[in-house]
Design an enzyme around this catalytic site. Structure first.
Site, PDB file in Angstrom:
ATOM      1  N   ARG A   1       0.846  -1.192   0.000  1.00  0.00           N
ATOM      2  CA  ARG A   1       0.000   0.000   0.000  1.00  0.00           C
ATOM      3  C   ARG A   1       0.887   1.249   0.000  1.00  0.00           C
ATOM      4  O   ARG A   1       1.959   1.258   0.623  1.00  0.00           O
ATOM      5  CB  ARG A   1      -0.839  -0.042   1.274  1.00  0.00           C
ATOM      6  CG  ARG A   1      -1.774   1.127   1.517  1.00  0.00           C
ATOM      7  CD  ARG A   1      -2.992   1.036   0.673  1.00  0.00           C
ATOM      8  NE  ARG A   1      -4.069   1.889   1.147  1.00  0.00           N
ATOM      9  CZ  ARG A   1      -5.112   2.208   0.389  1.00  0.00           C
ATOM     10  NH1 ARG A   1      -5.222   1.761  -0.844  1.00  0.00           N
ATOM     11  NH2 ARG A   1      -6.074   2.948   0.876  1.00  0.00           N
TER      12      ARG A   1
ATOM     13  N   THR B   1     -10.029   0.323  -9.473  1.00  0.00           N
ATOM     14  CA  THR B   1      -9.052  -0.548  -8.838  1.00  0.00           C
ATOM     15  C   THR B   1      -9.099  -1.799  -9.673  1.00  0.00           C
ATOM     16  O   THR B   1      -9.982  -1.940 -10.505  1.00  0.00           O
ATOM     17  CB  THR B   1      -9.502  -0.803  -7.384  1.00  0.00           C
ATOM     18  OG1 THR B   1      -9.420   0.410  -6.675  1.00  0.00           O
ATOM     19  CG2 THR B   1      -8.682  -1.862  -6.668  1.00  0.00           C
TER      20      THR B   1
ATOM     21  N   ASN C   1      -6.476   4.207  -6.821  1.00  0.00           N
ATOM     22  CA  ASN C   1      -7.653   4.750  -6.142  1.00  0.00           C
ATOM     23  C   ASN C   1      -8.692   5.143  -7.177  1.00  0.00           C
ATOM     24  O   ASN C   1      -9.443   4.311  -7.623  1.00  0.00           O
ATOM     25  CB  ASN C   1      -7.317   5.909  -5.199  1.00  0.00           C
ATOM     26  CG  ASN C   1      -8.483   6.195  -4.256  1.00  0.00           C
ATOM     27  OD1 ASN C   1      -9.301   5.310  -4.015  1.00  0.00           O
ATOM     28  ND2 ASN C   1      -8.581   7.392  -3.729  1.00  0.00           N
TER      29      ASN C   1
ATOM     30  N   ASP D   1      -7.881   8.440   0.668  1.00  0.00           N
ATOM     31  CA  ASP D   1      -8.359   7.359   1.544  1.00  0.00           C
ATOM     32  C   ASP D   1      -8.072   7.648   3.015  1.00  0.00           C
ATOM     33  O   ASP D   1      -8.543   6.929   3.896  1.00  0.00           O
ATOM     34  CB  ASP D   1      -7.729   6.014   1.140  1.00  0.00           C
ATOM     35  CG  ASP D   1      -8.564   5.277   0.100  1.00  0.00           C
ATOM     36  OD1 ASP D   1      -9.716   5.690  -0.143  1.00  0.00           O
ATOM     37  OD2 ASP D   1      -8.073   4.282  -0.460  1.00  0.00           O
TER      38      ASP D   1
ATOM     39  N   SER E   1      -7.685   1.196   3.776  1.00  0.00           N
ATOM     40  CA  SER E   1      -8.205   0.664   2.514  1.00  0.00           C
ATOM     41  C   SER E   1      -9.429  -0.215   2.775  1.00  0.00           C
ATOM     42  O   SER E   1      -9.674  -0.642   3.907  1.00  0.00           O
ATOM     43  CB  SER E   1      -7.104  -0.173   1.864  1.00  0.00           C
ATOM     44  OG  SER E   1      -7.585  -0.836   0.726  1.00  0.00           O
ATOM     45  N   SER E   2     -10.183  -0.479   1.713  1.00  0.00           N
ATOM     46  CA  SER E   2     -11.275  -1.463   1.788  1.00  0.00           C
ATOM     47  C   SER E   2     -10.945  -2.698   0.973  1.00  0.00           C
ATOM     48  O   SER E   2     -11.752  -3.626   0.887  1.00  0.00           O
ATOM     49  CB  SER E   2     -12.571  -0.864   1.224  1.00  0.00           C
ATOM     50  OG  SER E   2     -12.968   0.240   1.970  1.00  0.00           O
TER      51      SER E   2
ATOM     52  N   GLY F   1     -13.944   0.410  -4.123  1.00  0.00           N
ATOM     53  CA  GLY F   1     -13.898   1.284  -2.943  1.00  0.00           C
ATOM     54  C   GLY F   1     -14.610   0.622  -1.771  1.00  0.00           C
ATOM     55  O   GLY F   1     -14.395  -0.560  -1.490  1.00  0.00           O
TER      56      GLY F   1
HETATM   57  O1  DON Z   1      -8.080   1.150  -0.999  1.00  0.00           O
HETATM   58  C1  DON Z   1      -9.251   1.396  -1.209  1.00  0.00           C
HETATM   59  O2  DON Z   1     -10.161   0.951  -0.546  1.00  0.00           O
HETATM   60  C2  DON Z   1      -9.601   2.265  -2.394  1.00  0.00           C
HETATM   61  N1  DON Z   1      -8.502   3.121  -2.724  1.00  0.00           N
HETATM   62  C3  DON Z   1      -9.995   1.381  -3.520  1.00  0.00           C
HETATM   63  C4  DON Z   1     -10.473   2.170  -4.695  1.00  0.00           C
HETATM   64  C5  DON Z   1     -11.324   1.399  -5.603  1.00  0.00           C
HETATM   65  O3  DON Z   1     -11.613   0.254  -5.402  1.00  0.00           O
HETATM   66  C6  DON Z   1     -11.865   2.130  -6.755  1.00  0.00           C
HETATM   67  N2  DON Z   1     -12.490   1.227  -7.667  1.00  0.00           N
HETATM   68  N3  DON Z   1     -13.503   1.039  -8.077  1.00  0.00           N
END
Ligand code: DON
Length: 567
Positions: free
Chosen positions: A104, A378, A398, A420, A449-450, A471
């Site tokens: 990360r 993502t 992101n 985030d 993060s998720s 996300g």
């Molecule tokens: O780490 C995270 O949770 C976010 N930055 C993920 C972003 C994401 O999944 C965007 N996609 N659709």
């Protein structure tokens, strides 16, 4: 350099007919996904899946293939695949040993908790979401090097060369890709200090080739010099020069200091299934285990009359659990995340005491539980190799195209992962999730993060590899996919293609995909007090299931260009 022993898995009997079907079977809605007898790669782009399959056919293991797929996605899926971002990788060796790698991004050393506030203390999300200040220190290249040092078996060059070739020679665009790149051109132009003309000089159409010469050169440095090819030397200089021109704060010291980390994976159970997933700095794995731990005591069904009860239950769980996320989840190197307490049965039972099977609890009445303690884009890919080793990996910039800053001369796009963090207590990030003290910005801290790359075992044996972008919807999509298979008896492709629903704590609603409609279900949910909201698609799950007869079934999400390649 420790190497994985990867002892040979018991040979699976050859189902020649299935094999023949497996090569030709294209995933379609509610049909069986691609079948394979030995190995499978499922990713967001057909060219990346093909690269992974080729590596496996050459005798590479699942981690070799993961590195090659990651690098290929950085070229053919630059909206999320990356070398300027970060991610997580969960690994299960065929003897059951598990690992998780955290690459990360980190906040730059000169980051400050108030860096996205104006003089009056108002949040400035435009700065945390776009442009040079939005980027965390990239972790992807360090992560791939570290994964290779521990598990790599083929020569490193062989894993990077396919990506270099794709960048150097270009790849042919579909209509959807051409439209996408054309639509993002002006944003890249606006936020980069030097116009990235290979993206912006023309409007793309189907059949055009996207050629990325600078990116090919950067990947060549990485191929020839490993970590140093990115974090020092020419590429590092270009990145820091880009920052200086654009008012960003990532410097040489940040790049030198960046280090990915092997962390103990988070483990839990659901009935006779073992769950192996990502712990902090992701909250996704904790949320998934909290949801599975809570629902375990309920009988759920997707029958016409009972589906409403399942959705009600899921929504009520999510709003309580996302309140916990806002209060307690963050980078555990900086904040004592009470992981074990959050996932224990007693805590979950207590937390769900206020659940009313007939009536929604307004989110305004929900606070985090009592703990006794001191983009949108993502991409996820899932891999199983012929020896039964599995990799579940989610990586991101992101938002779509991250910060929209393309490093001049180096050809890669930087993340906007700083969004985030909680940029101001109680101010929602781009996914509407809230945060406070735990997830405040601190130098060299990782933003919460998720992302939830996950591997499931059934009765101790490898059963499923699963994950998704999306996300804050990531853990709920992974949860639904798992429940679709283990409770609703769906195959992998069907489980992936089923309509998805999402709820978190705030906003207080159930969102559903616009391709789905069921008047009666919506009425029944409204009767229970839920607010419903239509939205575009939720997540893009790429998963693999080991079926009872030992064959591998891919689930490549039909919401995107996601494709399986197996044999
Ligand atoms: O780490 C995270 O949770 C976010 N930055 C993920 C972003 C994401 O999944 C965007 N996609 N659709």
């Amino acid at each position: 350099m420790t190497k994985l022993s990867f002892p040979l898995r018991n040979q699976i009997i050859i189902f020649s007919l299935l094999l023949a079907i497996g090569f030709s079977c294209k995933p379609q809605k509610h049909q069986t996904g691609l079948l394979g007898n030995k190995a499978m790669v499922v990713s967001a782009h057909p060219l990346a899946s093909e690269v992974g399959k080729t590596i496996l056919l050459k005798g590479g293991n699942a981690v070799d293939a993961a590195i090659a797929v990651h690098m290929a996605l950085a070229v053919v899926y630059p909206q999320a695949g990356n070398i300027g971002g970060g991610g997580f990788m969960v690994i299960r060796e065929n003897d059951g040993t598990v690992h998780s790698l955290d690459y990360r991004e980190k906040a730059p050393i000169n980051a400050d908790k108030d860096m996205y506030l104006d003089a009056e203390g108002n949040a400035l999300p435009e700065k945390s979401q776009n442009g040079h200040l939005a980027s965390g220190v990239p972790g992807a290249v360090d992560g791939m090097v570290r994964a290779y040092e521990k598990f790599g078996s083929l020569p490193w060059e062989q894993l990077i060369n396919p990506a270099i070739k794709l960048a150097e020679n270009g790849f042919e665009l579909t209509e959807k890709e051409a439209d996408f790149f054309s639509a993002y051109a002006s944003k890249l132009k606006k936020h980069s200090t030097v116009d990235p003309t290979h993206f912006t000089s023309k409007s793309f159409k189907k059949g055009d080739f996207l050629i990325q010469k600078d990116l090919a050169r950067t990947l060549t440095y990485i191929r020839d010099k490993g970590r140093d090819g990115f974090y020092s030397g020419k590429v590092a200089d270009l990145l820091v020069e880009e920052m200086t021109r654009g008012g960003g704060i990532i410097n040489h010291q940040d790049l030198k200091h960046y280090s990915s980390k092997w962390r103990t994976p988070l483990r839990g159970t659901y009935k006779n299934y073992g769950i192996i997933t990502m712990g902090p700095p992701s909250g996704g794995g904790i949320i998934l285990l909290q949801m599975l731990g809570t629902i375990e005591d309920y009988k759920v069904s997707n029958s016409k009359d009972k589906f409403v009860d399942y959705l009600h239950l899921k929504t009520e769980m999510a709003r309580r659990i996302f309140a916990d996320r806002a209060a307690y989840m963050a980078d555990s190197d900086f904040y004592p995340v009470p992981i074990n307490q959050l996932i224990t049965k007693d805590y979950l039972l207590e937390r769900f005491k206020s659940f009313n099977p007939n009536k929604a609890t307004p989110s305004s009445e929900i606070k985090e539980g009592e703990i006794d303690q001191e983009s949108e884009e993502t991409t996820h890919f899932s891999i199983i190799d012929p020896d039964g080793n599995a990799v579940s990996s989610t990586t991101t910039l992101n938002g779509n195209m991250g910060s929209k800053v393309l490093v001049a001369g180096a050809g890669f796009i930087l993340n906007n992962e700083m969004d985030d963090f909680s940029i101001k207590p109680g101010f929602p990030n781009m996914f509407g999730v809230l945060g406070g003290e735990a997830n405040k910005i601190e130098p060299e801290k990782r933003m919460l993060s998720s992302m939830s790359p996950t591997i499931l075992e059934k009765d101790g044996e490898l059963f499923m590899v699963v994950g998704t972008p999306g996300g804050s919807t990531i853990p709920t999509s992974v949860f639904q996919t798992i429940i679709n298979v283990v409770e609703f008896d769906m195959g992998m492709q069907q489980a992936v293609d089923e309509p998805r629903f999402h709820s978190q704590w705030k906003p207080d609603l159930i969102s559903y995909e616009n391709s789905f409609s069921n008047k009666r279900l919506f009425e029944d949910l409204r009767k229970k007090g839920h607010i419903l909201k239509e939205r575009g698609s939720i997540g893009k799950v790429d998963a693999i299931l080991i079926r009872d007869n030992g064959t591998l079934e891919a689930g490549a999400d039909s919401r995107g260009m996601d494709t399986a390649a197996g044999f």
